[in-house]
Scaffold this motif. Structure first.
Motif, PDB file in Angstrom:
ATOM      1  N   SER A 125       5.114   4.111   8.028  1.00  0.00           N
ATOM      2  CA  SER A 125       4.920   2.661   7.908  1.00  0.00           C
ATOM      3  C   SER A 125       4.238   2.353   6.583  1.00  0.00           C
ATOM      4  O   SER A 125       3.809   3.256   5.838  1.00  0.00           O
ATOM      5  CB  SER A 125       4.073   2.133   9.073  1.00  0.00           C
ATOM      6  OG  SER A 125       2.735   2.633   8.991  1.00  0.00           O
ATOM      7  N   GLY A 168       1.709  -2.427  14.468  1.00  0.00           N
ATOM      8  CA  GLY A 168       2.108  -3.297  13.382  1.00  0.00           C
ATOM      9  C   GLY A 168       2.148  -4.757  13.778  1.00  0.00           C
ATOM     10  O   GLY A 168       2.124  -5.102  14.968  1.00  0.00           O
ATOM     11  N   GLU A 214       0.405  -5.368   8.683  1.00  0.00           N
ATOM     12  CA  GLU A 214       0.207  -3.939   8.882  1.00  0.00           C
ATOM     13  C   GLU A 214       1.414  -3.264   9.545  1.00  0.00           C
ATOM     14  O   GLU A 214       2.145  -3.876  10.323  1.00  0.00           O
ATOM     15  CB  GLU A 214      -1.041  -3.694   9.738  1.00  0.00           C
ATOM     16  CG  GLU A 214      -2.323  -4.213   9.085  1.00  0.00           C
ATOM     17  CD  GLU A 214      -3.536  -3.995   9.959  1.00  0.00           C
ATOM     18  OE1 GLU A 214      -3.402  -4.103  11.195  1.00  0.00           O
ATOM     19  OE2 GLU A 214      -4.616  -3.708   9.411  1.00  0.00           O
ATOM     20  N   ASN A 215       1.548  -1.955   9.209  1.00  0.00           N
ATOM     21  CA  ASN A 215       2.521  -1.064   9.861  1.00  0.00           C
ATOM     22  C   ASN A 215       3.950  -1.616   9.853  1.00  0.00           C
ATOM     23  O   ASN A 215       4.625  -1.634  10.868  1.00  0.00           O
ATOM     24  CB  ASN A 215       2.085  -0.751  11.293  1.00  0.00           C
ATOM     25  CG  ASN A 215       0.856   0.128  11.330  1.00  0.00           C
ATOM     26  OD1 ASN A 215       0.220   0.374  10.303  1.00  0.00           O
ATOM     27  ND2 ASN A 215       0.503   0.602  12.512  1.00  0.00           N
ATOM     28  N   ARG A 233      -3.054  -9.548   5.168  1.00  0.00           N
ATOM     29  CA  ARG A 233      -2.570  -8.172   5.366  1.00  0.00           C
ATOM     30  C   ARG A 233      -1.594  -8.146   6.547  1.00  0.00           C
ATOM     31  O   ARG A 233      -1.916  -8.587   7.648  1.00  0.00           O
ATOM     32  CB  ARG A 233      -3.731  -7.220   5.630  1.00  0.00           C
ATOM     33  CG  ARG A 233      -3.288  -5.774   5.925  1.00  0.00           C
ATOM     34  CD  ARG A 233      -4.468  -4.837   6.047  1.00  0.00           C
ATOM     35  NE  ARG A 233      -5.117  -4.620   4.755  1.00  0.00           N
ATOM     36  CZ  ARG A 233      -4.764  -3.685   3.876  1.00  0.00           C
ATOM     37  NH1 ARG A 233      -3.746  -2.870   4.158  1.00  0.00           N
ATOM     38  NH2 ARG A 233      -5.406  -3.546   2.746  1.00  0.00           N
ATOM     39  N   ASP A 276       0.837  -1.195   0.000  1.00  0.00           N
ATOM     40  CA  ASP A 276       0.000   0.000   0.000  1.00  0.00           C
ATOM     41  C   ASP A 276       0.879   1.256   0.000  1.00  0.00           C
ATOM     42  O   ASP A 276       2.104   1.183   0.168  1.00  0.00           O
ATOM     43  CB  ASP A 276      -0.899   0.010   1.245  1.00  0.00           C
ATOM     44  CG  ASP A 276      -2.058  -0.967   1.109  1.00  0.00           C
ATOM     45  OD1 ASP A 276      -2.253  -1.497  -0.002  1.00  0.00           O
ATOM     46  OD2 ASP A 276      -2.737  -1.214   2.132  1.00  0.00           O
ATOM     47  N   ASP A 283       1.715  -1.002   4.685  1.00  0.00           N
ATOM     48  CA  ASP A 283       1.045  -2.299   4.788  1.00  0.00           C
ATOM     49  C   ASP A 283       1.341  -3.139   3.552  1.00  0.00           C
ATOM     50  O   ASP A 283       1.484  -2.606   2.441  1.00  0.00           O
ATOM     51  CB  ASP A 283      -0.465  -2.131   4.911  1.00  0.00           C
ATOM     52  CG  ASP A 283      -0.880  -1.502   6.244  1.00  0.00           C
ATOM     53  OD1 ASP A 283       0.021  -1.287   7.083  1.00  0.00           O
ATOM     54  OD2 ASP A 283      -2.075  -1.226   6.416  1.00  0.00           O
ATOM     55  N   TRP A 331       0.399 -13.134  10.385  1.00  0.00           N
ATOM     56  CA  TRP A 331      -1.030 -13.180  10.073  1.00  0.00           C
ATOM     57  C   TRP A 331      -1.474 -14.621  10.114  1.00  0.00           C
ATOM     58  O   TRP A 331      -0.774 -15.520   9.596  1.00  0.00           O
ATOM     59  CB  TRP A 331      -1.275 -12.589   8.685  1.00  0.00           C
ATOM     60  CG  TRP A 331      -2.710 -12.673   8.230  1.00  0.00           C
ATOM     61  CD1 TRP A 331      -3.669 -11.722   8.374  1.00  0.00           C
ATOM     62  CD2 TRP A 331      -3.331 -13.778   7.560  1.00  0.00           C
ATOM     63  NE1 TRP A 331      -4.858 -12.141   7.844  1.00  0.00           N
ATOM     64  CE2 TRP A 331      -4.677 -13.411   7.334  1.00  0.00           C
ATOM     65  CE3 TRP A 331      -2.897 -15.015   7.144  1.00  0.00           C
ATOM     66  CZ2 TRP A 331      -5.579 -14.254   6.694  1.00  0.00           C
ATOM     67  CZ3 TRP A 331      -3.792 -15.877   6.517  1.00  0.00           C
ATOM     68  CH2 TRP A 331      -5.113 -15.480   6.291  1.00  0.00           C
TER      69      TRP A 331
END
Length: 809
Positions: free
Chosen positions: A570, A605, A623-624, A621, A562, A572, A609
């Motif tokens: 950060s 973050g 994250e961070n 996903r 992203d 993703d 996952w």
């Protein structure tokens, strides 16, 4: 100059190596392949000598200094060495492969005639001369290798009339032809019924063949094969064997025949070319793609496709090529109109090996990676290649009667039909060793006939180039071959032959013999194979590759990043995880390096996952993630039966996932080096700074250096800074100082408290020293204004770097 031993010809015909041009599933018409003729030259044919008399030097001493040469037993016309370009060799083989690729049906192209090879006297035998045996060069005539052409259709050559049995439903009838009188044996089976036929060509056919062969040097006998008792609609493989009458020569074919009420799919064609080459052609529609492979099948594993074939694939001498097939060509052959593509490839195969030709059809577009090794349908043919013994030609001895300058003597090797094989430049006291390994040509060139040796001797008028044909060739090892050697003593002549037609008075240099070179050919031992080209049961149908018992991930999927969140610094990472069955999944991101503890991941973050429920598709996903970082991803899949598979980029024991590395982005930031000092481990020494680079994050901070004449310091190097530079920075920022420093000389008492001096001289008698220093700071430290000390333990130098995000006020 005289011959030491005269060894007569043991035979005027040579044994054929294997079966040249064997074709499985063939349908032949009458197109011819036109081959460009190369310039020819008449060369002497030399017989081998008995080396029991000793070395060249010993034999010459015994003969009172005379040169004892291999006897000349005849002459032969061969392509002139050097007249055929590398791209054109072997011209017959390459033209044949060109014709196979271009033909609407490759089976319509008959193979070119093959040269004779093999040596029935190599291991001795009745009627062979004593010692190492005689020559088998086919001087005065040759028996061509047995060839067999076949078709799965009746055609005009094999009409149905006259054989009631062949006209019944479920009957097979098609024509065959051989280039010699033979006995046929053919059979086919549909799983419930098997029919066999055995017959010999008629005496009338033999007489007609002999009359044509004596006149034209080539003749064929056509026959019809008929089998019956099968279903009215069938698709069968007919196995045909032809044995030459009066010999053990055998040729085999497998022909695919079909009969139904509609149009047929175009057949797959698999040809053997020469001794160690296999050509494959497969039809397909525009919505399909095909994978053509020839695999080593020594272990009997059968066909595999995609990555599963890695490690067993044999080399392609011609890469796959796809051609258009016209509607007219399809209609003329009674083939389905949608098969407008044909892909071909050519492969090199080893001698005396079990291999398997594999053709797999796949969807042209789309599909997951787990389908790359499971075709929709396949065509697979096991093949046993001919057993051959390929000689290695070496230079054993050199005796000269006149002095020759170093490099004035050269040897070049080639096969009788122009395929080049090695060259050596001989020097006094240092023989070249191996000249040619004929085995290295197998699968790449058509190797047949004898070995052509070219000698080149430099004289005042130029290079004296002369040729000799030696009885060195491939040996047929169908019945096995013992290790064997053969020795030739070849004269070195200074004769320069005229390059044009003229009277005798235009000879450039009639020359003389100035020495002798001993050439040795060594054939390795090869176990018996029992037959030449041989084909197993041809399978066509659904894939036989079993489904993987463990869950498989679609490894064509990629990870998407992203946009960078500048506020949290950060990013993703997201990707769609597709699997061939419902699974629970875990994805873990592991940083490649943790330079500064506690800064990654960013607040909120995650580096792992896990799926909530089993499914065949998951949206992942992470994250961070920290900016400017490298992560390695590991995916663990577990199915309902407990089967587990793990994917990563390069972790040992896991399955390969090419997208298993993730590089996050970086923020474009301003960087200023306020001050930079290089601390000298010898404070009293004078030095000259030759170059300096400071890299912060992903780029050069572009420090300002004094002029080249102002780069001398006594003690530490100081007073260096930079302007504003825009660089991309991650959460952990590397600082690298790279300098080249050279010792200098300065007047006594000189110091440089602030600025560099201009009064010292570079000491060019001493080498430049490379200094490299590394360190790390966090992005927070960079924002606050960082002072970092880095050092080089190898040289003792260190550096103090003060940097910020703006110029000092």
């Amino acid at each position: 100059m005289r011959s030491r031993i005269l060894i007569p010809l043991a035979a005027t015909a040579a044994l054929a190596v294997g079966v040249t041009g064997a074709i499985a599933g063939a349908r032949f018409a009458e197109p011819r392949v036109e081959l460009a003729e190369a310039p020819t030259v008449e060369v002497s044919v030399l017989a081998p000598v008995d080396e029991s008399a000793g070395t060249l030097a010993e034999a010459m001493a015994e003969a009172g200094g005379e040169l004892l040469v291999s006897p000349t037993v005849g002459t032969r016309t061969v392509p002139e060495p050097g007249s055929i370009s590398e791209d054109a060799v072997s011209r017959g083989r390459e033209s044949y492969l060109d014709a196979l690729e271009a033909a609407a049906d490759p089976a319509e192209v008959p193979p070119p005639a093959a040269g004779a090879a093999g040596d029935p006297c190599a291991d001795g035998g009745e009627g062979c001369p004593p010692g190492i045996g005689g020559t088998v060069l086919p001087i005065g005539g040759e028996i061509p290798p047995l060839q067999l052409h076949a078709t799965g259709e009746r055609g005009e050559q094999c009409p149905a009339a006259g054989d009631d049995r062949a006209d019944e439903p479920g009957a097979i009838r098609f024509w065959v032809r051989a280039n010699a009188p033979v006995i046929y044996s053919a059979y086919a089976s549909d799983g419930t019924h098997r029919d066999v036929t055995n017959f010999r060509v008629t005496p009338e056919q033999e007489e007609a063949w002999l009359a044509e062969f004596v006149t034209a040097g080539e003749a064929w006998i056509e026959s019809c094969i008929a089998l019956d008792g099968f279903d009215a609609e069938y698709a069968l493989n007919v196995h045909i064997m032809a044995t030459r009458i009066g010999s053990s020569d055998i040729a085999r074919r497998v022909v695919h025949v079909t009969q139904d009420d509609g149009l047929a799919e175009p057949p797959t064609r698999i040809h053997s070319v020469g001794n160690t080459t296999v050509f494959v052609a497969a039809p397909h529609t525009p919505g399909e793609r095909v994978q053509l492979l020839v695999l080593d099948d020594t272990a009997g594993e059968g066909c595999r496709y995609g990555p599963a074939a890695d490690g067993r694939m044999l080399p392609a001498t011609r890469e796959p090529r796809t051609l258009e097939v016209s509607a007219e060509e399809l209609a003329a052959n009674g083939w389905e109109p949608e098969y407008t593509r044909r892909t071909t490839a050519t492969f090199a195969v080893p001698s005396g090996a079990s291999v398997i030709a594999c053709v797999g059809w796949f969807p042209a577009r789309g599909g997951e990676s787990w389908d790359t090794d499971r075709p929709i349908r396949v065509s697979e043919l096991p093949i046993l290649t001919p057993s051959l013994s390929a000689p290695v030609v070496t230079v054993d001895e050199l005796e000269l009667t006149e002095h020759l300058a170093d490099g004035a003597l050269r040897l070049r090797g080639a096969t009788e039909d122009g395929v080049r094989c090695g060259s050596l430049r001989l020097r006094s006291g240092a023989l070249g060793g191996e000249l040619c390994d004929l085995g290295a040509l197998l699968g790449r060139d058509a190797v047949s006939g004898a070995f052509l040796l070219t000698t080149e001797v430099d004289v005042a008028e130029g290079a004296a180039v002369n040729h000799a044909l030696l009885d060195i060739s491939l040996r047929d090892c169908t019945e096995g071959c013992a290790r064997a050697t053969r020795v030739f003593d070849v004269p070195l002549s200074t004769q320069i032959r005229p390059s044009r037609i003229c009277s005798d008075d235009c000879t450039v240099n009639r020359g003389e013999t100035v020495g002798m070179v001993r050439i040795r050919a060594t054939w390795p031992e090869v176990a018996a194979s029992g037959e030449g080209w041989a084909f197993g049961d041809w399978y066509e149908g659904a894939t036989r590759v079993e489904r993987d018992p463990l869950p498989r991930m679609d490894t064509t999927g990629t990870v998407h990043l992203d946009a960078i969140d500048a506020d949290s610094r950060s990013q993703d990472a997201v990707f769609a995880l597709r699997v061939d069955r419902p699974v629970t999944a875990t994805v873990e991101a592991e940083p490649a390096e943790t330079r500064i503890e506690g800064i990654c991941p960013r607040p909120g973050g995650t580096l792992m996952w896990t799926s909530a429920t089993p499914a065949a598709s998951h949206s992942v996903r992470l994250e961070n993630l920290c900016l400017g970082a490298v992560y390695y991803l590991t995916v663990t899949l577990t199915d309902a039966e407990g089967g587990t598979s793990v994917y990563s980029l390069d972790r040992f024991g896991t399955r390969f996932w090419p997208s298993g590395r993730l590089d996050t982005g970086a923020l474009l930031s301003t960087v200023v080096i306020d001050r930079l000092s290089l601390v000298n481990p010898d404070p009293a020494s004078a030095v000259n700074l030759q170059s300096l680079e400071v890299r912060v994050g992903y780029g050069d901070a572009r420090v300002n250096l004094p002029a080249a004449s102002q780069r001398c310091w006594v003690g530490d190097i100081h007073g260096i800074s930079s302007g504003i530079t825009g660089l991309r920075l991650g959460e952990a920022i590397s600082v690298i100082v790279d300098a080249r420093i050279r010792p200098a000389e300065a007047p006594p008492g000189l110091t440089t408290p602030v600025y560099p001096a201009s009064t010292c001289d570079v000491d060019r008698s001493r080498p430049t020293e490379r200094v490299r220093m590394y360190g790390w700071i966090s992005y927070e430290q960079y924002l606050a204004g960082a002072r970092i000390t880095v050092n080089d333990p190898d040289t003792g130098w260190s550096a103090v770097v003060e940097l910020s995000d703006d110029l000092e006020s």
